[in-house]
Scaffold this motif. Sequence first.
Motif: not given
Length: 218
Positions: A46-50, A67-76
């Motif tokens: 799940v991307v942190l873009r919203t 389901l294995l659930v990760g986070a994307g767009t980690i920038l900090s």
Amino acid sequence: MSSLPLPLSGVVKGPALLPIIQADTPAQAVDIAKALSAGGIGSVEVVLRTKEALAGIAAVRNALPDLLVGAGTILSAADAIAAKAAGAQFLVSPASTPKLLEAMIDCGLPFAPGVATPSEIAMAFEYGLTEVKFFPAHLSGGIEMLRALSSIFQQVRFCPTGGIGQHNLADFLALPNVFVAGGTWLTPAALVKAGHWQQISELAAQATAIATKLKAAA
Ligand SMILES: O=C(O)C(=O)C[C@H](O)[C@H](O)COP(=O)(O)O
């Protein structure tokens, strides 16, 4: 700095695919995740873009506990901490900086930092990391670049993302130094917007068939 978290390859569930969920609401994130799961997908990013992305992670974890659930767009570091608090089970970043690598290591979750050059891989390697995301794969040399990198960075395994589609998935997954392939091609924005979940399930099932042929499912 803490000791290294488990490698991402050790926790990825299902076929060697990491489809991206970009959702405007938690309910939409759950709908996308259900459609992907019906197509055989076992792991999602799940991307942190919203605005609602963190709530989306929590909602998907709750609705689909297998389901294995990760986070994307980690920038900090703050992103990494917030994603973990929301229930993310792994982290993916498009970039690598010393601060970002240290923050993700400290989080303790399996993760893949983004690299596109030998120097970025070498930096990750200095931290003991041997699994990285290759982004943007298509613009950074694609399959030929991954082949070239394999002769130098023999221990490093890649998650290519950026420009992956049904047309080139098999070529990427056939590379021994690729452990999983990711991207948005299974969840096109137009299908999500229209709520065409069945079509997303069909795309996922096609990709699952390709991936399970090439990489043994976990
Ligand atoms: O932000 C992250 O952490 C990411 O994982 C970036 C994604 O991998 C790319 O945005 C995928 O790009 P496409 O599949 O070409 O649309």
